[in-house]
Design an enzyme around this catalytic site. Structure first.
Site, PDB file in Angstrom:
ATOM      1  CG  ASP A 193      10.747 -12.696 144.691  1.00  0.00           C
ATOM      2  OD1 ASP A 193      11.698 -12.444 143.927  1.00  0.00           O
ATOM      3  OD2 ASP A 193      10.723 -12.387 145.896  1.00  0.00           O
ATOM      4  CD1 TRP A 232     -36.062  13.521 136.885  1.00  0.00           C
ATOM      5  CD2 TRP A 232     -37.554  13.164 138.520  1.00  0.00           C
ATOM      6  NE1 TRP A 232     -36.936  14.575 136.890  1.00  0.00           N
ATOM      7  CE2 TRP A 232     -37.874  14.382 137.878  1.00  0.00           C
ATOM      8  CE3 TRP A 232     -38.337  12.738 139.585  1.00  0.00           C
ATOM      9  CZ2 TRP A 232     -38.956  15.172 138.261  1.00  0.00           C
ATOM     10  CZ3 TRP A 232     -39.415  13.519 139.980  1.00  0.00           C
ATOM     11  CH2 TRP A 232     -39.712  14.724 139.309  1.00  0.00           C
ATOM     12  CG  ASP A 254     -38.802  24.604 129.996  1.00  0.00           C
ATOM     13  OD1 ASP A 254     -39.203  23.451 129.737  1.00  0.00           O
ATOM     14  OD2 ASP A 254     -37.705  24.838 130.546  1.00  0.00           O
ATOM     15  NE  ARG A 268     -41.836  14.767 130.316  1.00  0.00           N
ATOM     16  CZ  ARG A 268     -41.613  16.037 130.045  1.00  0.00           C
ATOM     17  NH1 ARG A 268     -40.822  16.379 129.050  1.00  0.00           N
ATOM     18  NH2 ARG A 268     -42.163  16.976 130.765  1.00  0.00           N
ATOM     19  CE  LYS A 299     -34.528  23.200 131.035  1.00  0.00           C
ATOM     20  NZ  LYS A 299     -35.654  23.536 131.934  1.00  0.00           N
ATOM     21  CG  ASP A 316     -35.154  18.651 128.886  1.00  0.00           C
ATOM     22  OD1 ASP A 316     -34.431  17.837 129.498  1.00  0.00           O
ATOM     23  OD2 ASP A 316     -36.253  19.049 129.319  1.00  0.00           O
ATOM     24  CG  MET A 317     -31.556  13.311 126.024  1.00  0.00           C
ATOM     25  SD  MET A 317     -31.959  11.857 126.951  1.00  0.00           S
ATOM     26  CE  MET A 317     -30.405  11.066 127.103  1.00  0.00           C
ATOM     27  CG  ASN A 318     -37.156  15.327 129.547  1.00  0.00           C
ATOM     28  OD1 ASN A 318     -36.838  15.447 130.713  1.00  0.00           O
ATOM     29  ND2 ASN A 318     -37.383  16.365 128.761  1.00  0.00           N
ATOM     30  CB  CYS A 366     -31.661  20.250 130.586  1.00  0.00           C
ATOM     31  SG  CYS A 366     -33.059  19.776 131.627  1.00  0.00           S
ATOM     32  CG  ASP A 409     -36.522  18.156 136.197  1.00  0.00           C
ATOM     33  OD1 ASP A 409     -36.023  19.195 135.726  1.00  0.00           O
ATOM     34  OD2 ASP A 409     -37.051  17.277 135.484  1.00  0.00           O
TER      35      ASP A 409
HETATM   36  C1  DGJ Z   1     -37.365  18.342 132.056  1.00  0.00           C
HETATM   37  C2  DGJ Z   1     -36.548  19.512 132.489  1.00  0.00           C
HETATM   38  O1  DGJ Z   1     -35.604  19.140 133.414  1.00  0.00           O
HETATM   39  C3  DGJ Z   1     -37.481  20.584 133.010  1.00  0.00           C
HETATM   40  O2  DGJ Z   1     -36.751  21.661 133.513  1.00  0.00           O
HETATM   41  C4  DGJ Z   1     -38.397  21.015 131.909  1.00  0.00           C
HETATM   42  O3  DGJ Z   1     -37.664  21.631 130.889  1.00  0.00           O
HETATM   43  C5  DGJ Z   1     -39.152  19.823 131.367  1.00  0.00           C
HETATM   44  N1  DGJ Z   1     -38.278  18.744 131.018  1.00  0.00           N
HETATM   45  C6  DGJ Z   1     -39.967  20.205 130.169  1.00  0.00           C
HETATM   46  O4  DGJ Z   1     -40.556  19.127 129.576  1.00  0.00           O
END
Ligand code: DGJ
Length: 736
Positions: A51, A207, A374, A451, A484, A486-488, A534, A556
């Site tokens: 409607d 984090w 690592d 970082r 592994k 990673d990307m921080n 990661c 972490d």
């Molecule tokens: C962040 C990762 O989560 C850790 O486990 C480790 O690999 C560090 N980076 C190393 O810089």
């Protein structure tokens, strides 16, 4: 076939759900039902409100043309549940689609233009997605929508995974006109629900505190989550669930929406003036525009929708099943994966070959399969302030190179794995000095560091090629069977030196396409390598990553108590085998807590198990416990990873947590019970199991005691919280 078409009405049927929409007035796609299975909908008039309403725009056939032509008002679009609403005419709620055309106008009117149904599922060009294998009960419906004026076509794709009660949706845009179109809002899915008596659940954090569960009742207006950080992020996960107010772990309606994407996204519920709830999920329209030239196509990411008529537990089991078997890929999808030890929390940057080999030897002696080296093995990286991008071994630390170390680890009878952060570049690196324009930046604007590093511009083909070659050169040089990745840091100053001004707003998505290309190339070229994702822990724990990497470092934060929350929240969508989980040293490096070695083991065991500490610092008694944990994990990992998870107690609701896993054949049942804090004179906790055979008997392995399945489910077990940070594991075998 799970897809039926009757009188222009489309029925998508999984084992327990129906998703139904219809073509109204030969033009408009109107959503009719999502929920429990129903046969036919019958007359549409009884389902939607056709409607006209005062105060709303008249739509459908109602218009006054500029030429003075008149049509009759039939319906108000804003009152109708829409399948894929676009911006410009009578529906003034948030649209699923919005674009700008050559003359500057932003009006679209998609009309139904046809459909196709086929067995199986097409791949999504350049994007991760669920897939079908031969013999699967999977079929796909494609609906064509067309904007006559511009020639733009939207192909809505719905793939029905019958067994998993899941529907995977995405949209492909085809510019069939003569002019370029700028896409601005391109949701992967829109679902309009009647009513607002829903709760919205999402997984949020930060984090080291990722994916905590948040559940709130909806109220009028917007509520939702997003990421504008260039990654799915620690802060929000690309998942929301809408659930009935009475829904719980084992009962009630729950609708889960999970986006298979790792970058900027939005997922929201919007309750409108008539108390209808619109759910939208897809690429974030913020800072996004895509110039689609004539003849070109644009593919949205995929969203997976799961309906459960039996609470969050069933929703999660459906996601687990689908993601474990039809999202994850490669040799490690089904194979048991190695128990690893990672040196990060044992040494940080301060290691040499001898230290790593000592960790490996000790680890080998207790049953660990894989030694992972690592951060810190390349360039001059003694701190996190340099060398990212220079993937050349640091011979001060490793005089015999990566191959020398890897070969020595292999000689010990272990596998060797290596850390990379391929998307990054340090300002203090040879790569940055040679190619300063390769980082994400905007000319004449300052660079923000995270970082102490910058991000490489993966929207560029030359940068992607560099990353592929650099990582491949290392993988080719040594017996490496694990990476592994990673990307921080998150993205700032988003832009690319190579993109023309009218393409700059495409940057964030182009980065993801570049990243997916790099990952596809490397994982295809190195099928023997197990890749673990990661991102500063779980900053990119999403289904997009799982398509390339079947496990992801969950957080972490390796503290056993915090991990109860993180892993419980993560289990809403993601199966146990995807969650990297390690036993680390005490006092814990993130929160200073001292949990027992048993609890640390029992928590990590409900993920992809490993260690991250210097085993040489453990007492003989602790080492014996570690040896036992690895044996126990190897014995039961198939059940934990491939069985059905029942969440019996939530750490978000009390002082303890209980998880139950039932093996695929139903013959073995594992119960993990964790106590956070002990209480004096504690109350009895009655834990009722789920998913058992009520007519069968079960033997408790530790005592040989026999229990009826009905007794375990309906009466339960009495447990007490005895000690701080403690745990117990029970194994039941079904009596044959
Ligand atoms: C962040 C990762 O989560 C850790 O486990 C480790 O690999 C560090 N980076 C190393 O810089």
């Amino acid at each position: 076939m799970a897809i039926r078409v009757e009188e222009s009405t489309f029925y998508l049927e999984t084992k327990a759900s129906s998703y139904i929409f219809t073509v109204y007035d030969e033009k408009y796609l109107v959503h009719l039902h999502y929920g429990k299975r129903i046969g036919t909908v019958g007359q549409m008039e009884r389902i939607v409100d056709l409607d006209p309403r005062p105060g709303f725009m008249a739509d459908n056939a109602a218009y006054f043309g500029m030429d003075g032509s008149r049509a009759e008002q039939v319906v108000c679009a804003e009152v109708l549940p829409q399948e894929y609403p676009c911006y410009g005419h009578g529906d003034l709620r948030s649209p699923a689609f919005h674009a700008q055309y050559k003359d500057g106008n932003r009006i679209t009117e998609f009309h139904y233009a046809g459909y196709r149904v086929f067995e199986g599922k097409k791949a999504l060009k350049g994007l991760p997605a669920t897939y079908a294998e031969p013999g699967d009960r999977v079929s796909t419906l494609e609906i064509d929508l067309k904007d006559e004026l511009t020639g733009l076509c939207a192909v809505l794709s719905y793939t029905v995974f019958e067994e998993q009660d899941a529907i995977a949706r995405s949209v492909r845009f085809e510019n069939g006109g003569k002019d370029a179109i700028t896409l601005q809002t391109v949701m992967s899915a829109n679902v309009d629900f009647y009513g607002k008596d829903w709760d919205l659940t999402h997984l949020d954090g930060s984090w080291a505190r990722e994916r905590h569960i948040h559940k709130n009742p909806l109220t009028n207006g917007y509520q939702g989550i997003d990421s504008k950080r260039g990654a799915s992020s620690h802060v929000h996960n690309p998942f929301i669930a809408l659930s009935g107010r009475d829904a719980g772990e084992e009962h009630g309606d729950v609708y889960g929406f999970s986006l298979v994407y790792s970058g900027n996204f939005i997922a929201e519920a919007d309750v409108d003036q008539l108390d209808m709830t619109r759910v939208r999920i897809g690429l974030h329209p913020f800072d996004f525009a895509w110039k689609l030239d004539a003849g070109d196509e644009f593919q949205t990411p995929e969203v997976v929708m799961v309906y459960s008529d039996a609470g969050f537990g069933k929703m999660s089991r459906r996601f687990h099943d689908l993601y474990r078997t039809r999202l994850c890929r490669g040799a490690y999808r089904d194979a048991p994966r190695p128990v690893l030890i990672n040196n990060w929390e044992a040494t940080y940057f301060n290691f040499n070959e001898e230290k790593i080999l000592n960790i490996a030897k000790k680890a080998k002696s207790v049953g660990v399969d894989l030694m992972v080296l690592d951060d810190g093995w390349f360039g001059k990286r003694d701190l996190d302030d340099c060398s990212l991008g220079d993937w050349v071994v640091d011979r001060r630390k490793l005089p015999d190179g990566i191959d020398g170390l890897a070969n020595k680890v292999v000689e010990l009878g272990m596998q060797f794995g290596l850390w990379f952060e391929p998307e990054m570049v340090s300002p203090d690196s040879d790569l940055f000095r040679a190619h300063p324009d390769w980082c994400i930046h905007v000319a004449n604007r300052r660079l923000s560091l995270g970082r102490r590093q910058l991000i490489l511009d993966l929207s560029r083909q030359d940068v992607c090629a560099y990353i592929i070659d650099a990582v491949a050169a290392v993988l080719d040089s040594a017996p490496i069977t694990y990476v592994k990745w990673d990307m921080n840091r998150n993205m700032t100053e988003m832009g690319s030196a190579l993109l023309a001004p009218e393409h700059q707003a495409e940057f964030a998505h182009r980065y993801m396409l570049g990243l997916y290309y790099v990952m596809e190339t490397l994982t295809t070229r190195f099928p023997q390598v197990l890749f673990e994702g990661c991102s500063g822990g779980g900053g990119r724990f999403d289904p997009g990553m799982l398509y390339y990497m079947p496990q992801i470092w969950t957080s972490d934060d390796s503290d056993a108590v915090e991990r109860l929350f993180i892993q419980y929240g993560t289990s809403m969508v993601y199966p146990a085998g995807t969650m990297g989980a390690h036993v680390s040293a005490v006092p814990n490096h993130q929160v200073g807590r001292t949990a027992s070695i048993k609890m640390r083991g029992d928590v990590a065991m409900t993920g992809q198990f490993g260690y991250e500490l210097d085993l040489a610092l453990l007492s003989d008694e602790e080492l014996e416990a570690v040896r036992g944990q690895i044996q126990q994990y190897k014995k039961y990992r198939d059940i934990i990873h491939n069985g059905a998870l029942y969440r019996l107690r939530s750490p978000f609701e009390g002082n303890n947590m209980a998880l139950e896993y039932v093996s695929q054949d139903g013959n073995t049942v594992l119960l993990f019970y964790y106590t956070v804090l002990a209480k004096p004179n504690p109350a009895v906790e009655r834990i009722q199991l789920r998913g058992l055979d009520t007519n069968a008997n079960y033997i408790l392995e530790e005592s040989g005691a026999q229990f009826g399945g009905d007794r375990l489910m309906h009466l339960g077990l009495n447990l007490k919280d005895k000690e701080d940070f403690s745990s117990r594991v029970f194994v039941f075998k079904k009596k044959q």
